[in-house]
Design a protein around this motif. Structure first.
Motif, PDB file in Angstrom:
ATOM      1  N   PHE C  20     -47.676  -6.504  -5.828  1.00 24.30           N
ATOM      2  CA  PHE C  20     -47.521  -5.683  -4.620  1.00 24.30           C
ATOM      3  C   PHE C  20     -47.940  -4.246  -4.931  1.00 24.30           C
ATOM      4  CE2 PHE C  20     -43.988  -4.041  -1.499  1.00 24.30           C
ATOM      5  CZ  PHE C  20     -44.955  -3.668  -0.587  1.00 24.30           C
ATOM      6  N   LEU C  28     -54.871   2.330  -1.164  1.00 16.85           N
ATOM      7  CA  LEU C  28     -55.051   3.782  -1.143  1.00 16.85           C
ATOM      8  C   LEU C  28     -56.466   4.158  -1.580  1.00 16.85           C
ATOM      9  CD1 LEU C  28     -51.567   4.812  -2.488  1.00 16.85           C
ATOM     10  CD2 LEU C  28     -52.571   5.504  -0.318  1.00 16.85           C
ATOM     11  N   GLY C  31     -58.556   3.525   1.367  1.00 16.87           N
ATOM     12  CA  GLY C  31     -58.253   4.501   2.412  1.00 16.87           C
ATOM     13  C   GLY C  31     -59.000   5.799   2.153  1.00 16.87           C
ATOM     14  N   ARG C  50     -61.566  -3.985  -1.379  1.00 16.43           N
ATOM     15  CA  ARG C  50     -61.029  -4.712  -0.236  1.00 16.43           C
ATOM     16  C   ARG C  50     -60.589  -6.112  -0.648  1.00 16.43           C
ATOM     17  NH1 ARG C  50     -61.299  -7.519   4.309  1.00 16.43           N
ATOM     18  NH2 ARG C  50     -60.962  -6.443   6.279  1.00 16.43           N
ATOM     19  N   HIS C  53     -57.456  -5.847  -2.716  1.00 10.80           N
ATOM     20  CA  HIS C  53     -56.320  -5.516  -1.844  1.00 10.80           C
ATOM     21  C   HIS C  53     -55.822  -6.748  -1.091  1.00 10.80           C
ATOM     22  CE1 HIS C  53     -53.928  -3.006   0.900  1.00 10.80           C
ATOM     23  NE2 HIS C  53     -54.601  -3.436   1.958  1.00 10.80           N
ATOM     24  N   THR C  54     -56.732  -7.455  -0.437  1.00 11.99           N
ATOM     25  CA  THR C  54     -56.271  -8.580   0.390  1.00 11.99           C
ATOM     26  C   THR C  54     -55.872  -9.780  -0.470  1.00 11.99           C
ATOM     27  OG1 THR C  54     -58.561  -9.247   0.665  1.00 11.99           O
ATOM     28  CG2 THR C  54     -57.606  -7.958   2.432  1.00 11.99           C
ATOM     29  N   LEU C  57     -52.534  -9.254  -1.946  1.00 14.86           N
ATOM     30  CA  LEU C  57     -51.527  -9.460  -0.899  1.00 14.86           C
ATOM     31  C   LEU C  57     -51.183 -10.942  -0.768  1.00 14.86           C
ATOM     32  CD1 LEU C  57     -49.880  -8.573   1.657  1.00 14.86           C
ATOM     33  CD2 LEU C  57     -51.968  -8.961   2.961  1.00 14.86           C
ATOM     34  N   PHE C 129     -60.817 -13.285   2.590  1.00 22.27           N
ATOM     35  CA  PHE C 129     -59.527 -13.844   2.148  1.00 22.27           C
ATOM     36  C   PHE C 129     -59.695 -15.052   1.219  1.00 22.27           C
ATOM     37  CE2 PHE C 129     -58.123 -12.145   6.397  1.00 22.27           C
ATOM     38  CZ  PHE C 129     -57.398 -11.077   5.895  1.00 22.27           C
ATOM     39  N   GLN C 335     -60.796  -1.188  14.600  1.00 18.30           N
ATOM     40  CA  GLN C 335     -59.599  -0.762  13.869  1.00 18.30           C
ATOM     41  C   GLN C 335     -58.327  -1.284  14.533  1.00 18.30           C
ATOM     42  OE1 GLN C 335     -59.580   0.595  10.914  1.00 18.30           O
ATOM     43  NE2 GLN C 335     -61.798   0.811  10.855  1.00 18.30           N
ATOM     44  N   THR C 337     -57.857  -4.323  15.260  1.00 18.99           N
ATOM     45  CA  THR C 337     -57.592  -5.524  14.467  1.00 18.99           C
ATOM     46  C   THR C 337     -56.893  -5.146  13.163  1.00 18.99           C
ATOM     47  OG1 THR C 337     -59.609  -6.473  15.391  1.00 18.99           O
ATOM     48  CG2 THR C 337     -58.634  -7.589  13.496  1.00 18.99           C
ATOM     49  N   ALA C 338     -57.405  -4.118  12.500  1.00 24.18           N
ATOM     50  CA  ALA C 338     -56.802  -3.705  11.233  1.00 24.18           C
ATOM     51  C   ALA C 338     -55.361  -3.228  11.453  1.00 24.18           C
ATOM     52  CB  ALA C 338     -57.641  -2.612  10.588  1.00 24.18           C
TER      53      ALA C 338
HETATM   54  C1  HEM Z   1     -47.740  -3.877   2.558  1.00 27.98           C
HETATM   55  C2  HEM Z   1     -48.623  -3.104   3.011  1.00 27.98           C
HETATM   56  C3  HEM Z   1     -50.027  -3.545   3.386  1.00 27.98           C
HETATM   57  C4  HEM Z   1     -50.451  -4.730   3.905  1.00 27.98           C
HETATM   58  C5  HEM Z   1     -49.592  -5.931   4.262  1.00 27.98           C
HETATM   59  C6  HEM Z   1     -51.875  -4.664   4.067  1.00 27.98           C
HETATM   60  C7  HEM Z   1     -52.674  -5.663   4.564  1.00 27.98           C
HETATM   61  C8  HEM Z   1     -54.027  -5.601   4.756  1.00 27.98           C
HETATM   62  C9  HEM Z   1     -54.827  -6.599   5.384  1.00 27.98           C
HETATM   63  C10 HEM Z   1     -54.296  -7.924   5.937  1.00 27.98           C
HETATM   64  C11 HEM Z   1     -56.109  -6.179   5.440  1.00 27.98           C
HETATM   65  C12 HEM Z   1     -57.268  -6.910   6.078  1.00 27.98           C
HETATM   66  C13 HEM Z   1     -57.338  -6.412   7.495  1.00 27.98           C
HETATM   67  C14 HEM Z   1     -58.386  -7.027   8.365  1.00 27.98           C
HETATM   68  O1  HEM Z   1     -59.070  -7.954   7.960  1.00 27.98           O
HETATM   69  O2  HEM Z   1     -58.523  -6.559   9.503  1.00 27.98           O
HETATM   70  C15 HEM Z   1     -56.115  -4.879   4.837  1.00 27.98           C
HETATM   71  C16 HEM Z   1     -57.240  -4.070   4.747  1.00 27.98           C
HETATM   72  C17 HEM Z   1     -57.174  -2.755   4.409  1.00 27.98           C
HETATM   73  N1  HEM Z   1     -56.045  -2.053   4.029  1.00 27.98           N
HETATM   74 FE1  HEM Z   1     -54.193  -2.755   3.807  1.00 27.98          FE
HETATM   75  N2  HEM Z   1     -52.295  -3.426   3.655  1.00 27.98           N
HETATM   76  C18 HEM Z   1     -51.185  -2.708   3.251  1.00 27.98           C
HETATM   77  C19 HEM Z   1     -51.148  -1.413   2.819  1.00 27.98           C
HETATM   78  C20 HEM Z   1     -52.217  -0.586   2.867  1.00 27.98           C
HETATM   79  C21 HEM Z   1     -52.175   0.802   2.553  1.00 27.98           C
HETATM   80  C22 HEM Z   1     -50.948   1.571   2.106  1.00 27.98           C
HETATM   81  C23 HEM Z   1     -53.436   1.277   2.739  1.00 27.98           C
HETATM   82  C24 HEM Z   1     -53.997   2.647   2.584  1.00 27.98           C
HETATM   83  C25 HEM Z   1     -53.522   3.720   2.939  1.00 27.98           C
HETATM   84  C26 HEM Z   1     -54.265   0.184   3.170  1.00 27.98           C
HETATM   85  C27 HEM Z   1     -55.600   0.288   3.469  1.00 27.98           C
HETATM   86  C28 HEM Z   1     -56.410  -0.749   3.845  1.00 27.98           C
HETATM   87  C29 HEM Z   1     -57.815  -0.626   4.124  1.00 27.98           C
HETATM   88  C30 HEM Z   1     -58.618   0.684   4.065  1.00 27.98           C
HETATM   89  C31 HEM Z   1     -58.292  -1.881   4.464  1.00 27.98           C
HETATM   90  C32 HEM Z   1     -59.736  -2.268   4.799  1.00 27.98           C
HETATM   91  C33 HEM Z   1     -59.952  -2.267   6.271  1.00 27.98           C
HETATM   92  C34 HEM Z   1     -61.395  -2.544   6.590  1.00 27.98           C
HETATM   93  O3  HEM Z   1     -61.955  -3.539   6.143  1.00 27.98           O
HETATM   94  O4  HEM Z   1     -61.988  -1.728   7.297  1.00 27.98           O
HETATM   95  N3  HEM Z   1     -53.492  -0.946   3.241  1.00 27.98           N
HETATM   96  N4  HEM Z   1     -54.845  -4.540   4.442  1.00 27.98           N
END
Ligand code: HEM
Ligand code: HEM
Ligand SMILES: [Fe+2]
Lengths: 96, 188, 466
Positions: C20, C28, C31, C50, C53-54, C57, C129, C335, C337-338
């Protein structure tokens, strides 16, 4: 579901049942034979919609037993009938 | 006999479920009506390819089975377990009639080459009736479970919530068809 | 802890929390890359970050679900776990495979990774994913089978409860739908079609069963409400979930080349998907209000209630926002969706795993029922910091998404993608800021495990206050 009384000659639920059958036949006949009856379509549609509302209310009250319920649940079926029926009625009336 | 209950007959959980289901159907009905308003010609034309005799038989079948279910509840209130099971069996049989007739109707349309993509009217007709069809099936499964338990003597005049629960669900299936029938087959 | 073998859960929970942290760090990084395009380039390109990150998760949530099951199932079945050694072995296999995959993402280019892992033998890579190399996917299947074996046998041999059965159905479904990740047809429409059978049918189908059963378990334990009442709710919730969620898959079939009736099926059924989430909210609060005891683990109850609220907001409200076909026509892939993806994943699945960890960890670490007051206070702080910052991340992304939709797709003079991205960069800065607060919350969460460990635990107040 206290729609049945043993001592009565015919149970209330049986009367309701026969009523429902009659109303169903009426709806069907209106649809089937309107070329001969000749109601305007708007009248025809609103009539069968009204009949459906009545039938639904009978089912809610007598079959589902809501007649014997007080409070919010008393009116669930009524509310449900009115909601789609008013939308349906509006959509049909606005289409003529 | 005249005192009123605060809760509808059967388990409260089934009523919450019934409400949710009725909600889905309400949305579906409204969607049908408003889409039709934009394609009146199309809907009126293809509605005529439906045979309302089938729908009549099916409506009668469902109302009759609902009535049988009412009798089943009445029977168990008098502690007649066998009779309750028999009424339920009759109700399930009427559900079977519905399924058979509906399948014949589907067969007719499918062999004419109708699919979900043929046009918007058929899309709605098939979707709505098929979704309802699945509910009839599910209701029959529930009633069968209740009937089996009733036959084994699982209910009595003092404990029959289960019968009322199944009954309430089945009446809901009937109730939905009561609107569906005029909406899809008759109103134009 | 009633059964010795429940202790395997601890390994899984620790790994989950570790991954996690990694997930959030990469979030971050991304971001920042949104606003400072060449940050860490070429070491960590955006697409790699990306993926990490995913995938982190998903993997840590799977660790969390498995740990939860290993803790919950023996207790419900009232017997020791079947083959706890297998659970330990699978843990290390899963961890090693996961770590190797992440290292592969970071050290190799994706195409080299594909070559190295012989992807052309059975090509499954390259889809969001599901980026994992085929061998990793096979490893996941092996782990899942072994896991289902221990869990399933324990349930079969022990007391069968509704909670256990629903959990088992959910976990089996998770494994079955994952098999569609091996199906990778040439036809792009079919590819997308079945891709959603993994992604959508997971989060809006079988995972909801897992969510429901874990929530029910925690509520049974912490409120002392009759099992029958809770089971009844569970039945209704899962029935509604399946009716709406299965056909609701249609909300992904609007524009990918599938027949047009999906626009109706998808819209109508997915519009009803918020209902089971709403029921869950009512359910959780209802049970806590009717509680027969005041469980000393306040933090666990807070997480459980938090899940019920945030899952409804993230999945129910933010999902509904863009689920009707005429709306999705404009918002698809923006966004919005995001925003929805973040809050839904956090609210439903992150929080339920953290709730279970919060409930189980004190016992796994040898306490009777709860942590010391100091530890619990820290944990509750972390709850609020993470949850509130996630709300802000969602709101900023929603703002960005609304502007993006308007400027790029709705206004009379639509602008191109990159011009719009420049115009809404303020929202991305704010998102990054909220993300930093999220990280602080997460650090405090980790610290709470080490705080007040030598202090006595909170005692249960005997009488329930009115
Ligand atoms: C527990 C917390 C978090 C979860 C469950 C999570 C979950 C996800 C998921 C599911 C996606 C894919 C979204 C999509 O396909 O539309 C994603 C993408 C992303 N997440 Fe997170 N995230 C978390 C925390 C964060 C944090 C703290 C940041 C940054 C400040 C962040 C930044 C991003 C970014 C920049 C993407 C890429 C979006 C894109 O493709 O344009 N996430 N996250
Ligand atoms: C906990 C449950 C849920 C989670 C974790 C979740 C997560 C996600 C994620 C990550 C995506 C982006 C997928 C991608 O394209 O990469 C997505 C898309 C979507 N979700 Fe959900 N979701 C949940 C529940 C719901 C519900 C209940 C609804 C509807 C009421 C919904 C409606 C949608 C829609 C319409 C999209 C497609 C957006 C687009 O066209 O770009 N979701 N969801
Ligand atoms: Fe979805």
């Amino acid at each position: 579901m206290t729609t049945t009384r043993r001592n009565a000659l015919v149970r209330p639920c049986t009367i309701i049942y026969l009523l429902l059958i009659g109303l169903t036949l009426l709806t069907w006949a209106l649809g089937r034979f309107n070329d001969r009856i000749g109601l305007p379509v708007a009248t025809l549609s609103m009539t069968v919609l009204g009949i459906a509302l009545l039938k639904g209310q009978l089912i809610g009250d007598f079959f589902m037993g809501l007649r014997r319920v007080r409070g919010a649940w008393r009116w669930v079926v009524t509310l449900w009938l009115l909601l789609p029926a008013s939308l349906i009625g509006y959509a049909f009336l606005s289409s003529y | 006999m005249t005192e009123k209950n605060r809760q509808p007959p059967g388990d409260l959980a089934i009523w919450i479920f019934i409400c949710a289901e009725l909600g889905v159907f309400a949305v579906f009905f409204a969607a049908y009506a408003f889409t039709r308003a934009q394609h009146v010609e199309l809907f009126n034309r293809y509605q005529q390819t439906l045979n309302s005799n089938y729908a009549l038989i099916n409506t009668l079948a469902l109302i009759t089975s609902s009535y049988f279910v009412v009798r089943a509840v009445a029977a168990i209130r008098d502690d007649h377990q066998r009779s309750c099971a028999r009424w339920l069996g009759a109700a399930i049989a009427m559900g079977g009639v519905f399924l058979v007739v509906k399948s014949m109707e589907y067969h007719h349309h499918f062999s004419a080459g109708v699919t979900l993509s043929t046009n918007t009217f058929y899309m709605f007709y098939l979707s709505l009736t098929f979704f309802h069809f699945m509910h009839v099936l599910m209701g029959m499964v529930i009633l069968a479970a209740v009937a089996l338990k009733a036959r084994r003597g699982g209910y009595s005049a003092s404990a029959y919530t289960g019968v009322e629960t199944g009954a309430s669900y089945w009446h809901m299936v009937d109730l939905v068809w009561i609107i569906l029938f005029p909406l899809v087959y008759v109103m134009r | 802890m009633k059964y010795q073998s429940q202790s395997v859960a601890k390994l899984y929970f620790i790994a989950a929390i570790g991954l996690f942290v990694g997930q959030i760090l990469f979030g971050l990084v991304m971001g920042l890359q949104y606003v400072v395009g060449d940050f860490l380039f070429p070491e960590i390109p955006f697409n790699v970050a990306r993926m990490v990150h995913t995938n982190l998760l998903i993997v840590w949530l799977l660790f969390g679900f498995m740990g939860s099951a290993y803790y919950l199932v023996p207790e419900e079945a009232e017997r020791e776990l079947v083959a706890p050694w297998l659970a330990k072995l699978m843990f290390w296999i899963f961890l090693a495979a996961g770590a190797a995959t992440i290292v592969g993402y970071l050290l190799l280019s994706y195409s080299d990774l594909a070559k190295l892992t012989q992807d052309d033998l059975l090509p499954t890579m390259g889809r969001e994913f599901l980026e994992q190399p085929t061998i990793t996917k096979l490893g996941i299947v092996v782990v899942a089978l072994a896991f289902l074996f221990s869990i399933g046998m324990t349930i079969l041999k022990g007391r069968k409860t509704v909670v256990n059965l629903v959990l088992l159905i959910g976990l089996t479904g998770l494994a079955v739908f994952f098999l569609f990740s091996f199906y990778n047809p040439e036809n792009l429409v079919l590819d997308k079609y079945y891709w959603w059978w993994v992604v959508h049918l997971w989060v809006e189908g079988v995972w909801e069963l897992i969510l429901g059963s874990i929530l029910a378990f925690i509520l049974i334990k912490t409120t002392g409400v009759d099992r029958e009442v809770i089971e009844k709710w569970l039945y209704v919730i899962i029935a509604m979930t399946l009716i709406t969620g299965l056909i609701g898959t249609g909300h992904h079939y609007y524009w990918i080349g599938t027949p047009a009736f999906w626009q109706w099926w998808g819209s109508i059924f997915s519009a009803m998907e918020p209902i089971p989430f709403f029921m869950m909210t009512i359910f959780a609060f209802n049970m806590v209000n009717r509680r027969r005891r005041n469980h000393p683990n306040k933090a666990a109850v807070l997480w459980a209630l938090g899940t019920a609220v945030m899952a409804f907001l993230g999945a129910g409200v933010w999902g509904f926002l863009h689920t009707l076909a005429p709306v999705n026509y404009y918002t698809h892939g923006t966004q919005i969706t995001a925003a929805h993806g973040h809050m839904a994943f956090y609210g439903a699945y992150v929080m339920i795993v953290l709730a279970m960890i919060s409930y189980a960890m004190p016992m796994l670490r040898g306490r009777r029922a709860a942590n010391s007051p100091r530890s619990q206070v820290l944990e509750m702080w972390s709850f609020w910091l993470m949850t509130v910052s996630m709300v802000f991340i969602t709101l900023f992304l929603t703002g960005a998404g609304i502007l993006q939709t308007y400027l790029q797709r709705y206004s009379d003079q639509p602008l191109d993608f990159m011009t719009v991205q420049d115009k809404i960069s303020l929202f991305y800065w704010l998102r990054e800021l909220a993300g930093a607060v999220f990280l602080i919350g997460l650090v405090i969460y980790v610290v709470s495990f080490f705080a007040g460990t030598d202090e006595p635990e909170v005692a249960e107040k005997v009488e329930v206050d009115a």
